[in-house]
Design a protein around this motif. Structure first.
Motif, PDB file in Angstrom:
ATOM      1  N   LYS A  14       0.767  -1.172   0.010  1.00  0.00           N
ATOM      2  CA  LYS A  14       0.126  -0.073   0.019  1.00  0.00           C
ATOM      3  C   LYS A  14       0.827   1.294   0.128  1.00  0.00           C
ATOM      4  CE  LYS A  14      -1.978  -1.462   3.687  1.00  0.00           C
ATOM      5  NZ  LYS A  14      -2.767  -1.682   4.991  1.00  0.00           N
ATOM      6  N   ALA A  15       1.964   1.423   0.719  1.00  0.00           N
ATOM      7  CA  ALA A  15       2.989   2.140   0.763  1.00  0.00           C
ATOM      8  C   ALA A  15       3.442   2.707  -0.634  1.00  0.00           C
ATOM      9  CB  ALA A  15       4.006   2.037   1.951  1.00  0.00           C
ATOM     10  N   TYR A  16       3.641   1.825  -1.437  1.00  0.00           N
ATOM     11  CA  TYR A  16       4.119   1.975  -2.672  1.00  0.00           C
ATOM     12  C   TYR A  16       3.249   2.463  -3.455  1.00  0.00           C
ATOM     13  CZ  TYR A  16       5.136   0.478  -7.628  1.00  0.00           C
ATOM     14  OH  TYR A  16       5.354   0.628  -8.937  1.00  0.00           O
ATOM     15  N   LEU A  17       1.911   1.886  -3.329  1.00  0.00           N
ATOM     16  CA  LEU A  17       0.824   2.380  -4.559  1.00  0.00           C
ATOM     17  C   LEU A  17       0.503   3.783  -4.200  1.00  0.00           C
ATOM     18  CD1 LEU A  17      -1.566  -0.785  -4.640  1.00  0.00           C
ATOM     19  CD2 LEU A  17      -0.114   0.077  -6.415  1.00  0.00           C
ATOM     20  N   LYS A  18       0.661   4.449  -2.761  1.00  0.00           N
ATOM     21  CA  LYS A  18       0.229   5.783  -2.457  1.00  0.00           C
ATOM     22  C   LYS A  18       0.896   6.881  -3.612  1.00  0.00           C
ATOM     23  CE  LYS A  18      -0.707   5.312   2.479  1.00  0.00           C
ATOM     24  NZ  LYS A  18      -0.380   5.504   3.664  1.00  0.00           N
ATOM     25  N   ALA A  19       2.063   6.576  -4.101  1.00  0.00           N
ATOM     26  CA  ALA A  19       2.689   7.484  -5.096  1.00  0.00           C
ATOM     27  C   ALA A  19       1.768   7.560  -6.430  1.00  0.00           C
ATOM     28  CB  ALA A  19       3.938   7.025  -5.486  1.00  0.00           C
ATOM     29  N   PHE A  20       1.155   6.252  -6.489  1.00  0.00           N
ATOM     30  CA  PHE A  20       0.022   6.614  -7.598  1.00  0.00           C
ATOM     31  C   PHE A  20      -1.556   6.816  -7.506  1.00  0.00           C
ATOM     32  CE2 PHE A  20       3.631   3.879  -8.530  1.00  0.00           C
ATOM     33  CZ  PHE A  20       4.113   4.237  -9.708  1.00  0.00           C
ATOM     34  N   ALA A  21      -1.666   7.302  -6.213  1.00  0.00           N
ATOM     35  CA  ALA A  21      -2.897   7.478  -5.762  1.00  0.00           C
ATOM     36  C   ALA A  21      -3.485   8.641  -6.682  1.00  0.00           C
ATOM     37  CB  ALA A  21      -2.950   8.082  -4.172  1.00  0.00           C
ATOM     38  N   SER A  22      -5.011   8.764  -6.627  1.00  0.00           N
ATOM     39  CA  SER A  22      -5.794   9.680  -7.462  1.00  0.00           C
ATOM     40  C   SER A  22      -6.445  10.756  -6.663  1.00  0.00           C
ATOM     41  CB  SER A  22      -7.025   8.810  -8.231  1.00  0.00           C
ATOM     42  OG  SER A  22      -7.762   8.272  -7.467  1.00  0.00           O
ATOM     43  N   ASP A  23      -6.161  10.623  -5.315  1.00  0.00           N
ATOM     44  CA  ASP A  23      -6.944  11.632  -4.447  1.00  0.00           C
ATOM     45  C   ASP A  23      -5.694  12.462  -3.457  1.00  0.00           C
ATOM     46  OD1 ASP A  23      -6.536   9.391  -3.021  1.00  0.00           O
ATOM     47  OD2 ASP A  23      -7.917  10.052  -1.398  1.00  0.00           O
ATOM     48  N   GLU A  24      -5.964  13.604  -3.140  1.00  0.00           N
ATOM     49  CA  GLU A  24      -4.893  14.185  -2.094  1.00  0.00           C
ATOM     50  C   GLU A  24      -4.444  13.638  -0.937  1.00  0.00           C
ATOM     51  OE1 GLU A  24      -6.151  17.978  -1.526  1.00  0.00           O
ATOM     52  OE2 GLU A  24      -6.195  18.680  -3.462  1.00  0.00           O
ATOM     53  N   LYS A  25      -5.565  12.916  -0.551  1.00  0.00           N
ATOM     54  CA  LYS A  25      -5.335  12.079   0.885  1.00  0.00           C
ATOM     55  C   LYS A  25      -4.357  10.646   0.446  1.00  0.00           C
ATOM     56  CE  LYS A  25      -9.287  13.725   3.377  1.00  0.00           C
ATOM     57  NZ  LYS A  25     -10.486  13.471   4.062  1.00  0.00           N
ATOM     58  N   ARG A  26      -4.246  10.385  -0.768  1.00  0.00           N
ATOM     59  CA  ARG A  26      -3.546   9.019  -1.110  1.00  0.00           C
ATOM     60  C   ARG A  26      -4.195   7.932  -0.561  1.00  0.00           C
ATOM     61  NH1 ARG A  26      -0.181  10.831  -5.002  1.00  0.00           N
ATOM     62  NH2 ARG A  26       0.810  12.816  -4.445  1.00  0.00           N
ATOM     63  N   LYS A  27      -5.465   7.808  -0.520  1.00  0.00           N
ATOM     64  CA  LYS A  27      -6.212   6.662  -0.094  1.00  0.00           C
ATOM     65  C   LYS A  27      -7.162   6.027  -1.206  1.00  0.00           C
ATOM     66  CE  LYS A  27      -6.963   7.997   4.615  1.00  0.00           C
ATOM     67  NZ  LYS A  27      -8.081   8.265   5.512  1.00  0.00           N
ATOM     68  N   LYS A  28      -7.226   6.645  -2.592  1.00  0.00           N
ATOM     69  CA  LYS A  28      -7.815   5.861  -3.539  1.00  0.00           C
ATOM     70  C   LYS A  28      -6.797   5.791  -4.662  1.00  0.00           C
ATOM     71  CE  LYS A  28     -12.613   6.482  -2.096  1.00  0.00           C
ATOM     72  NZ  LYS A  28     -13.894   7.197  -2.511  1.00  0.00           N
ATOM     73  N   ILE A  29      -7.214   4.828  -5.760  1.00  0.00           N
ATOM     74  CA  ILE A  29      -6.478   4.696  -6.939  1.00  0.00           C
ATOM     75  C   ILE A  29      -7.424   4.075  -8.014  1.00  0.00           C
ATOM     76  CG2 ILE A  29      -5.703   2.532  -6.484  1.00  0.00           C
ATOM     77  CD1 ILE A  29      -2.957   3.043  -7.340  1.00  0.00           C
ATOM     78  N   TRP A  30      -7.156   4.348  -9.288  1.00  0.00           N
ATOM     79  CA  TRP A  30      -7.775   4.024 -10.252  1.00  0.00           C
ATOM     80  C   TRP A  30      -7.272   2.521 -10.637  1.00  0.00           C
ATOM     81  CZ3 TRP A  30     -12.386   5.632 -12.316  1.00  0.00           C
ATOM     82  CH2 TRP A  30     -12.531   6.684 -12.283  1.00  0.00           C
ATOM     83  N   ARG A  31      -8.393   1.694 -10.890  1.00  0.00           N
ATOM     84  CA  ARG A  31      -7.956   0.317 -11.253  1.00  0.00           C
ATOM     85  C   ARG A  31      -8.711  -0.113 -12.611  1.00  0.00           C
ATOM     86  NH1 ARG A  31      -9.617  -4.723  -7.415  1.00  0.00           N
ATOM     87  NH2 ARG A  31     -11.502  -4.486  -8.673  1.00  0.00           N
ATOM     88  N   LEU A  32      -7.918  -0.670 -13.614  1.00  0.00           N
ATOM     89  CA  LEU A  32      -8.454  -1.405 -14.780  1.00  0.00           C
ATOM     90  C   LEU A  32      -8.091  -2.695 -14.913  1.00  0.00           C
ATOM     91  CD1 LEU A  32     -10.186  -0.901 -17.512  1.00  0.00           C
ATOM     92  CD2 LEU A  32      -7.943  -0.130 -18.265  1.00  0.00           C
ATOM     93  N   SER A  33      -8.980  -3.610 -15.222  1.00  0.00           N
ATOM     94  CA  SER A  33      -8.645  -5.073 -15.626  1.00  0.00           C
ATOM     95  C   SER A  33      -8.195  -5.135 -16.909  1.00  0.00           C
ATOM     96  CB  SER A  33      -9.779  -5.938 -15.224  1.00  0.00           C
ATOM     97  OG  SER A  33      -9.582  -7.255 -15.638  1.00  0.00           O
ATOM     98  N   ASN A  34      -7.735  -6.281 -17.363  1.00  0.00           N
ATOM     99  CA  ASN A  34      -7.309  -6.563 -18.720  1.00  0.00           C
ATOM    100  C   ASN A  34      -8.058  -7.434 -19.417  1.00  0.00           C
ATOM    101  OD1 ASN A  34      -6.097  -8.788 -17.521  1.00  0.00           O
ATOM    102  ND2 ASN A  34      -3.854  -8.153 -17.734  1.00  0.00           N
ATOM    103  N   THR A  35      -9.008  -7.770 -18.707  1.00  0.00           N
ATOM    104  CA  THR A  35      -9.968  -8.851 -19.136  1.00  0.00           C
ATOM    105  C   THR A  35     -11.475  -8.407 -19.352  1.00  0.00           C
ATOM    106  OG1 THR A  35     -10.576  -9.604 -16.653  1.00  0.00           O
ATOM    107  CG2 THR A  35      -8.690 -10.801 -17.989  1.00  0.00           C
ATOM    108  N   ALA A  36     -11.877  -7.682 -18.411  1.00  0.00           N
ATOM    109  CA  ALA A  36     -13.350  -7.470 -18.573  1.00  0.00           C
ATOM    110  C   ALA A  36     -13.602  -6.357 -17.473  1.00  0.00           C
ATOM    111  CB  ALA A  36     -14.165  -8.377 -18.609  1.00  0.00           C
ATOM    112  N   GLY A  37     -14.671  -5.415 -18.011  1.00  0.00           N
ATOM    113  CA  GLY A  37     -15.050  -4.429 -17.029  1.00  0.00           C
ATOM    114  C   GLY A  37     -14.573  -3.053 -17.177  1.00  0.00           C
ATOM    115  N   ASP A  38     -15.290  -2.155 -16.322  1.00  0.00           N
ATOM    116  CA  ASP A  38     -15.033  -0.798 -16.556  1.00  0.00           C
ATOM    117  C   ASP A  38     -14.050  -0.133 -15.434  1.00  0.00           C
ATOM    118  OD1 ASP A  38     -16.752  -0.492 -18.522  1.00  0.00           O
ATOM    119  OD2 ASP A  38     -18.643  -0.251 -16.878  1.00  0.00           O
TER     120      ASP A  38
END
Length: 296
Positions: A14-38
């Motif tokens: 989680k500490a690594y992923l915070k650098a790629f977070a989408s919000d100022e609080k570093r708690k959320k991130i965009w995720r996209l599957s390579n198989t299906a889904g939005d």
């Protein structure tokens, strides 16, 4: 009160992923599957996680042992240290031995702790087990994927009947040998591609191996290149192109789609990014089309 056993194991810290977070609080991130889904905007707490991944069941006590998960947690604290935060945004000295040791160990551990390598360990075990069963007798050694392994006849019954939990403990032992792979990474030529704007993604398998054959030939192969995204503006490369200057920073040429495409193709399933994945996917699709056109 008994100490609570850790159950939720994040194979991408989680500490690594915070650098790629989408919000100022570093708690959320965009995720996209390579198989299906939005695309989904997910709490970092709920991505790249699995129950009891590094918490095997003790065959004697019938209790789960989370000592290795706690050990990983101690290592992950380095992602919150000032030197790592500088690496995410600045041009630190890539030739500094202490920095190389730290980064190489983090990268090697993230490579080995990925579920992909657990599946590889299970596949190798099943392959060797199948060969011995087919032969009808226990040989002194077997060869699997070019590697010769000795066989101790006395250990054959336990090897033959190994459970998922047994194999998990063996996998954890291999992760404990991450320093061996870290040493190999330290010996490679390091460089960083940097961007003034945040463009780089990461994935649920951040350590990416590149080779002209498009196959994994091992870290020691002269043409193997390792890519590891540090942040949305920094992408670390390790290779053996020693005729080129080492420990350099190179400004990104383009929009990063070529680099992101390599990372995306290596993912188990998910892309993680600070920006809307549809935009990232569109630029990567355009890059893939350019590559296909150039190859024809």
């Amino acid at each position: 009160m008994a100490e609570q056993t850790t159950k939720r194991c994040h194979w991408v810290p989680k500490a690594y992923l915070k650098a790629f977070a989408s919000d100022e609080k570093r708690k959320k991130i965009w995720r996209l599957s390579n198989t299906a889904g939005d695309p989904e905007l997910k709490p970092i707490e709920k991505v790249a996680v699995s129950f009891n991944l590094y918490v095997p069941l003790d065959p004697e006590t019938k209790k789960r042992d989370d000592s290795f998960e706690r050990k990983l947690g101690e290592l992950e604290q380095w992602f919150s240290e000032p030197i790592w935060k500088l690496f995410q945004t600045e041009m630190i000295d890539l030739g500094d031995e202490s920095i190389r040791k730290l980064v190489a160990l983090l990268v090697a551990t993230m490579m080995l702790r990925n579920p992909r390598y657990f599946e590889m360990c299970k596949s190798i075990h099943e392959g060797i087990r199948g060969m011995i069963l087919a032969a009808g007798e226990i040989p002194t050694s077997v060869e699997s994927k070019g590697v010769i392994r000795s066989v101790n006849p006395a250990s054959w019954p336990s090897y033959r009947d190994a459970t998922e939990e047994d194999l998990k403990r063996n996998w954890i032992d291999s992760i404990n040998n991450a320093t061996r792979y870290a040493t190999m990474l330290m010996e490679m030529r390091w460089s960083v591609v940097f961007s003034d704007e945040p463009v780089f993604i990461t994935t649920d398998a951040p350590v990416t191996f590149l080779h002209p054959s498009h196959k994994f030939r091992g870290i020691k192969d002269a043409e193997t290149m390792v890519a590891f995204p540090i942040s949305p503006t920094r992408l670390l490369y390790m290779d053996r192109l020693f005729h080129e200057p080492g420990n350099q920073y190179y400004r990104l040429n383009g929009d990063g789609s070529k680099h992101n495409l390599h990372l995306w193709r290596n993912a188990l399933e998910y892309m993680f990014t600070h920006r809307q994945p549809d935009d990232v996917r569109a630029s990567m699709n355009a890059e893939a089309e350019r590559q296909e056109y150039a190859a024809t």
